[in-house]
Write an enzyme that holds these catalytic residues in place. Structure first.
Site, short mmCIF file in Angstrom:
data_model
loop_
_atom_site.label_atom_id
_atom_site.label_comp_id
_atom_site.label_asym_id
_atom_site.label_seq_id
_atom_site.Cartn_x
_atom_site.Cartn_y
_atom_site.Cartn_z
CG ASP A 220 -1.76 -1.06 1.47
OD1 ASP A 220 -2.14 -1.66 0.47
OD2 ASP A 220 -2.10 -1.32 2.64
N1 URA Z 1 -1.20 -5.84 4.17
C1 URA Z 1 -1.61 -4.56 4.14
O1 URA Z 1 -2.58 -4.23 4.81
N2 URA Z 1 -0.95 -3.69 3.37
C2 URA Z 1 0.14 -4.03 2.64
O2 URA Z 1 0.70 -3.18 1.96
C3 URA Z 1 0.55 -5.35 2.67
C4 URA Z 1 -0.13 -6.24 3.44
#
Ligand code: URA
Length: 258
Positions: free
Chosen positions: A111
């Protein structure tokens, strides 16, 4: 279609193995004699010649990356950087943090707000295997969460949490640290090891059990970890690390490079 390529063309296998960083030429010869090297699925004999860009070479059933045009980088993605190759909104992307040539892409996504390790490569075969859910390479995250989860809550996270896209698969979860003093409920760091990779999975799992994530860092991809890379820093993966990743996609653990 025939291309005129025969086994007597090309380079000596031990030379290609040495250049791939696998072993010295001498050791590579020993590996061939020991029957541990396969070319296109067949056990190779000493004197075998190969085309490194075309032939599939394996040591103990795990691919040897002989194509010298392939690169593999390990980047510590900073918060606020997109893990796509381009962003229509003009936000910074991970590919801008590594050399522009040869062009690489990220293996999987983190993310925008998540930090931590991500592999960038032009090796489509490895990327495909790593991203394929059936290969289930573990990813480990450190989630700094609001509050301190109880043992019962940690068990829920381990056993499966009901999310809007279904219950999560069993995960390894442990409390790494707790700061009872910070904030109203305190905060803590929870290590979460997943085989699956659903969208915002760690954030949604923690929120679902009442502990929203304040900071999320990926600290391990299968056998690959590196605490010395600061956010924004990258380094090439070593030959041994690429092999270990390849092996992990086959459910194997390597203890040495040959
Ligand atoms: N889980 C999440 O919530 N975000 C990420 O970027 C990777 C795993």
């Amino acid at each position: 279609m025939t291309t005129g390529h025969t086994e007597s063309d090309g380079e000596r296998l031990q030379k290609v193995l040495a250049r791939a960083g696998l072993a010295s030429r001498r050791r590579a010869e020993e590996l061939i004699v020991a029957g541990r090297i396969r070319v296109n699925g067949e056990v190779a004999v000493l004197g075998r010649r190969v085309d490194p860009g075309r032939d599939t070479i394996e040591l103990d059933g795990v691919r040897v990356v002989s194509d010298t045009t392939l690169v593999h980088y390990l980047l510590n993605k900073p918060r606020g950087v997109m893990s796509t190759s381009s962003d229509p909104e003009g936000r910074p992307t991970v590919v801008e943090l590594v050399p522009a040539e040869p062009r690489v892409f990220s293996v999987g996504r983190l993310d925008l707000d998540t930090e931590g390790l991500i592999v960038l490569t032009n090796d489509g075969e490895l990327a495909h295997r790593l991203m394929h859910p059936s290969h289930g390479v573990e990813k480990e995250y450190y989630a700094e969460v609001d509050g301190v989860p109880t043992p019962a809550t940690l068990r829920r996270l381990r056993e499966g949490v009901e999310l809007d896209d279904g219950i999560t698969a069993p995960a390894k979860v442990r409390l790494v640290d707790q700061q009872p003093g910070s904030g109203v409920r305190g905060s803590s760091i929870v290590a979460v090891i997943l085989h699956e990779g659903r969208k915002r999975q760690v954030r949604r799992m923690c929120a679902a059990v009442g502990h929203p994530v304040e900071r999320l860092v990926r600290v391990r991809i299968g056998p690959i970890a590196d605490r010395s890379l600061t956010p924004g820093q990258w380094r090439p993966l070593s030959t041994a690390e690429v092999r270990a990743l390849d092996a992990a996609t086959q459910g194997k653990v390597l203890n040495d490079a040959g």
